[in-house]
Structure formats: C-alpha cells, structure tokens
Scaffold this motif. Structure first.
Motif, PDB file in Angstrom:
ATOM      1  N   UNK A 131       0.839  -1.166   0.000  1.00  0.00           N
ATOM      2  CA  UNK A 131       0.000   0.000   0.000  1.00  0.00           C
ATOM      3  C   UNK A 131       0.893   1.241   0.000  1.00  0.00           C
ATOM      4  N   UNK A 132       0.445   2.268  -0.706  1.00  0.00           N
ATOM      5  CA  UNK A 132       1.133   3.557  -0.703  1.00  0.00           C
ATOM      6  C   UNK A 132       0.110   4.640  -1.002  1.00  0.00           C
ATOM      7  N   UNK A 133       0.435   5.864  -0.625  1.00  0.00           N
ATOM      8  CA  UNK A 133      -0.433   6.996  -0.891  1.00  0.00           C
ATOM      9  C   UNK A 133      -0.217   7.426  -2.339  1.00  0.00           C
ATOM     10  N   UNK A 134      -1.243   7.349  -3.152  1.00  0.00           N
ATOM     11  CA  UNK A 134      -1.111   7.669  -4.574  1.00  0.00           C
ATOM     12  C   UNK A 134      -1.155   9.171  -4.832  1.00  0.00           C
ATOM     13  N   UNK A 135      -2.131   9.856  -4.233  1.00  0.00           N
ATOM     14  CA  UNK A 135      -2.211  11.294  -4.459  1.00  0.00           C
ATOM     15  C   UNK A 135      -2.897  12.004  -3.304  1.00  0.00           C
ATOM     16  N   UNK A 136      -2.659  13.299  -3.260  1.00  0.00           N
ATOM     17  CA  UNK A 136      -3.324  14.210  -2.347  1.00  0.00           C
ATOM     18  C   UNK A 136      -3.993  15.258  -3.220  1.00  0.00           C
ATOM     19  N   UNK A 137      -5.238  15.618  -2.897  1.00  0.00           N
ATOM     20  CA  UNK A 137      -5.986  16.585  -3.686  1.00  0.00           C
ATOM     21  C   UNK A 137      -6.002  17.915  -2.935  1.00  0.00           C
ATOM     22  N   UNK A 138      -5.401  18.946  -3.540  1.00  0.00           N
ATOM     23  CA  UNK A 138      -5.289  20.253  -2.912  1.00  0.00           C
ATOM     24  C   UNK A 138      -6.089  21.290  -3.700  1.00  0.00           C
ATOM     25  N   UNK A 139      -6.888  22.056  -3.002  1.00  0.00           N
ATOM     26  CA  UNK A 139      -7.622  23.161  -3.612  1.00  0.00           C
ATOM     27  C   UNK A 139      -6.864  24.436  -3.270  1.00  0.00           C
ATOM     28  N   UNK A 140      -6.476  25.175  -4.295  1.00  0.00           N
ATOM     29  CA  UNK A 140      -5.630  26.358  -4.133  1.00  0.00           C
ATOM     30  C   UNK A 140      -6.195  27.502  -4.965  1.00  0.00           C
ATOM     31  N   UNK A 141      -5.596  28.670  -4.849  1.00  0.00           N
ATOM     32  CA  UNK A 141      -6.032  29.796  -5.676  1.00  0.00           C
ATOM     33  C   UNK A 141      -5.089  30.035  -6.855  1.00  0.00           C
ATOM     34  N   UNK A 142      -3.843  29.534  -6.777  1.00  0.00           N
ATOM     35  CA  UNK A 142      -2.863  29.762  -7.835  1.00  0.00           C
ATOM     36  C   UNK A 142      -2.148  28.453  -8.182  1.00  0.00           C
ATOM     37  N   UNK A 143      -2.698  27.737  -9.134  1.00  0.00           N
ATOM     38  CA  UNK A 143      -2.136  26.437  -9.522  1.00  0.00           C
ATOM     39  C   UNK A 143      -0.754  26.581 -10.145  1.00  0.00           C
ATOM     40  N   UNK A 144      -0.525  27.652 -10.912  1.00  0.00           N
ATOM     41  CA  UNK A 144       0.785  27.837 -11.558  1.00  0.00           C
ATOM     42  C   UNK A 144       1.897  27.979 -10.527  1.00  0.00           C
ATOM     43  N   UNK A 145       1.628  28.699  -9.443  1.00  0.00           N
ATOM     44  CA  UNK A 145       2.633  28.858  -8.384  1.00  0.00           C
ATOM     45  C   UNK A 145       2.927  27.518  -7.715  1.00  0.00           C
ATOM     46  N   UNK A 146       1.915  26.695  -7.573  1.00  0.00           N
ATOM     47  CA  UNK A 146       2.108  25.367  -6.983  1.00  0.00           C
ATOM     48  C   UNK A 146       2.964  24.491  -7.896  1.00  0.00           C
ATOM     49  N   UNK A 147       2.694  24.540  -9.191  1.00  0.00           N
ATOM     50  CA  UNK A 147       3.483  23.755 -10.148  1.00  0.00           C
ATOM     51  C   UNK A 147       4.943  24.173 -10.071  1.00  0.00           C
ATOM     52  N   UNK A 148       5.197  25.465 -10.014  1.00  0.00           N
ATOM     53  CA  UNK A 148       6.584  25.952  -9.944  1.00  0.00           C
ATOM     54  C   UNK A 148       7.287  25.432  -8.696  1.00  0.00           C
ATOM     55  N   UNK A 149       6.645  25.504  -7.552  1.00  0.00           N
ATOM     56  CA  UNK A 149       7.251  25.052  -6.297  1.00  0.00           C
ATOM     57  C   UNK A 149       7.572  23.558  -6.350  1.00  0.00           C
ATOM     58  N   UNK A 150       6.593  22.747  -6.726  1.00  0.00           N
ATOM     59  CA  UNK A 150       6.791  21.295  -6.683  1.00  0.00           C
ATOM     60  C   UNK A 150       7.710  20.798  -7.793  1.00  0.00           C
ATOM     61  N   UNK A 151       7.716  21.447  -8.948  1.00  0.00           N
ATOM     62  CA  UNK A 151       8.686  21.060  -9.973  1.00  0.00           C
ATOM     63  C   UNK A 151      10.096  21.501  -9.599  1.00  0.00           C
ATOM     64  N   UNK A 152      10.216  22.522  -8.765  1.00  0.00           N
ATOM     65  CA  UNK A 152      11.526  22.899  -8.247  1.00  0.00           C
ATOM     66  C   UNK A 152      12.021  21.828  -7.279  1.00  0.00           C
ATOM     67  N   UNK A 153      11.156  21.392  -6.392  1.00  0.00           N
ATOM     68  CA  UNK A 153      11.530  20.347  -5.440  1.00  0.00           C
ATOM     69  C   UNK A 153      11.786  19.018  -6.148  1.00  0.00           C
ATOM     70  N   UNK A 154      10.942  18.703  -7.125  1.00  0.00           N
ATOM     71  CA  UNK A 154      11.004  17.414  -7.834  1.00  0.00           C
ATOM     72  C   UNK A 154      11.061  17.668  -9.343  1.00  0.00           C
TER      73      UNK A 154
END
Length: 138
Positions: free
Chosen positions: A1-24
């Motif tokens: 078993x593993x956690x497949x995904x987490x669903x986050x509701x945000x106001x700025x999806x582009x900023x989230x993509x930038x942060x997580x693609x920087x980390x990963x």
C-alpha cells in the motif's frame, strides 16, 4: 500500500506547479482539464510522476489555516527524499525559504517549507533502513 495522491484546492495552480517542480524536477503535468465544481469553474491538474502525484485545483477561496494556530485541518505532509541537501538547494535557489528547521536525529534529516498555497511540506532523508531507528524521536 502507498499513498497515490493528495488533492489540494488552491487559488494559484501555476505557483504550486513551480514550487513542486523545483523540489522534484522529474515531475510533470500528467493530465489537466477544466470543469465545474459545485457551480464554480475550475482548472485542475495532476502533477507528479508515474506513481504518485498532487491533484491541484485552482478554485480555492480564502487563506489556508494558520499553521501556528489550533484550527482543525491539515498540519503538514511529508516526502521522503534521497538527497535532502539537493532539495533544499533547489528550493532556496528559486527563492523559497525554510519555514522551520528539522529535528536533530542521528537516523534522519528533515526540513519544512511552506508551499505557495500555505501548506506546510516536510522533506525527510532517512539515514537508516531500520524502521525502529527511522521512527525514533530521540
């Protein structure tokens, strides 16, 4: 078993993509689309790799919970990484700052950042393969 995904509701999806693609840097947008959520239009996307991802929707309103307070809600989520120093370096080079230091533990290194939506994210590098050591709070 593993956690497949987490669903986050945000106001700025582009900023989230930038942060997580920087980390990963190996993460990409797996799928995305536009639809309606209870009468409000939203853009959603799945950002991750072949095995896990974040589901991000941009129809959020208001601020995230106060991480220093006692309001019910998500405290943080964590990613185990192979090279914590490299993750920290990428995030700091992109202008993100450490939210709080990790604990002093001989079996792991960890650090906390707050993403653009206000979610606290822990990054942890385990220095032992022995579960009792990895989970020890010395």
């Amino acid at each position: 078993m593993y956690l497949e995904h987490v669903n986050l509701v945000v106001s700025d999806a582009k900023a989230m993509v930038k942060f997580y693609q920087t980390a990963f840097p190996h993460w990409s947008i797996r799928s995305e689309g536009d639809d309606d959520w209870n009468g409000k239009p939203r853009h959603w996307l799945h950002l991750g790799d072949d095995y896990q991802y974040l589901a991000i929707s941009d129809h959020g309103e208001g601020e995230n919970r106060d991480l220093d307070g006692h309001t019910t809600g998500l405290a943080h989520f964590a990613y185990a990484v192979n090279n914590l120093d490299a993750v920290i370096q990428r995030l700091e080079n992109a202008g993100y700052t450490i939210a709080k230091p990790g604990t002093d533990n001989p079996f792991r290194k960890n650090i906390y950042f707050v993403d653009p939506a206000g979610f606290e994210v822990e990054f942890v590098e385990y220095l032992s393969d022995i579960p009792s050591e990895r989970n020890n709070d010395l």
